[in-house]
Design an enzyme around this catalytic site. Structure first.
Site, PDB file in Angstrom:
ATOM      1  N   ARG A  40       0.828  -1.188   0.000  1.00 46.51           N
ATOM      2  CA  ARG A  40       0.000   0.000   0.000  1.00 46.51           C
ATOM      3  C   ARG A  40       0.871   1.250   0.000  1.00 46.51           C
ATOM      4  NH1 ARG A  40      -5.470   1.152   0.911  1.00 46.51           N
ATOM      5  NH2 ARG A  40      -5.842   3.259   1.666  1.00 46.51           N
ATOM      6  N   SER A 109     -12.668  -4.164  -0.972  1.00 45.53           N
ATOM      7  CA  SER A 109     -13.053  -3.680   0.350  1.00 45.53           C
ATOM      8  C   SER A 109     -14.565  -3.561   0.444  1.00 45.53           C
ATOM      9  CB  SER A 109     -12.434  -2.308   0.627  1.00 45.53           C
ATOM     10  OG  SER A 109     -11.036  -2.383   0.684  1.00 45.53           O
ATOM     11  N   LYS A 138      -5.997   6.163   8.370  1.00 44.70           N
ATOM     12  CA  LYS A 138      -6.666   6.566   7.135  1.00 44.70           C
ATOM     13  C   LYS A 138      -6.480   5.509   6.050  1.00 44.70           C
ATOM     14  CE  LYS A 138      -6.346  11.574   7.867  1.00 44.70           C
ATOM     15  NZ  LYS A 138      -5.839  11.529   9.224  1.00 44.70           N
TER      16      LYS A 138
END
Length: 210
Positions: A40, A109, A138
């Protein structure tokens, strides 16, 4: 690969790695028995993430552990990752399949049963469901106060694909997530920010092991 066997899932977060590089953290997590790694590393340049991805591809390939890329189908293709994880506002599953091939792993997700149904119908291989517990990260979509294990149970009952619980999960609270129906749990800070990422991975995996 058998996604139903994924127990401990690492999502990288360079800004939480206590000054260590992402490859260092991932190498330690692999030593600790992590089952899958998602690149990520938000907030870094595309070039840096690409170069990190190439190194992670080497590490995960040697360990025979799947490597996924968050959001970026193009980056997943560029580093020959095993697949991609898509958010609700990312490109659709069909585009990932077209660009990466039918054998690629595509995760999505979801934080509601409706989103879970839609992702499963679109051909997702697994769901990342959360945030399970309250989190200030976040990097995790969903309710900041946490959707709770009841929602994990509802989603797991609603779909026939594996569910990975994410958001505020660590070794102390991972077991109820799996007991609710998730096949495994994903961690960011619990591994990345740990003083010993290998030990943190071992503890997380032990907490959800059958």
């Amino acid at each position: 690969m058998n996604i139903t066997e994924w127990r401990a899932y690492l999502v990288t977060a360079a800004n939480r790695s206590a000054g260590r590089s992402t490859p260092e953290v991932v190498a330690a997590a692999l030593d600790g028995g992590v089952d899958v790694v998602q690149l990520r590393d938000k907030g870094v340049s595309d070039r840096e993430r690409y170069e990190t991805g190439l190194r992670l591809r080497e590490l995960t390939a040697d360990a025979e552990v799947p490597l996924l890329v968050n959001d970026r189908i193009d980056l997943a293709a560029a580093i020959d990752a095993d697949g991609v994880h898509l958010g609700q506002t990312d490109l659709p599953v069909s585009v990932a399949r077209e660009r990466l091939g039918d054998s690629a792993v595509v995760g999505v997700s979801a934080s509601t049963v409706e989103q879970a149904h839609e992702a499963a119908a679109a051909g997702a291989d697994y769901l990342g469901v959360g945030a399970v517990y309250g989190t200030d990260s976040k990097d995790v979509s969903g309710d900041r106060d946490g959707i709770g294990t009841e929602r994990i149970a509802a989603v797991a009952d609603a779909v026939d694909i594996p569910v990975i619980g994410i958001g505020g999960v660590d070794a102390s609270n991972a077991a109820p997530v799996v007991e609710a129906g998730a096949t495994g749990v994903a961690a960011l800070s619990a591994i990345t920010a740990a003083s010993d990422p290998a030990a943190a991975t071992e503890a997380l995996r032990a907490a959800v092991a059958e």
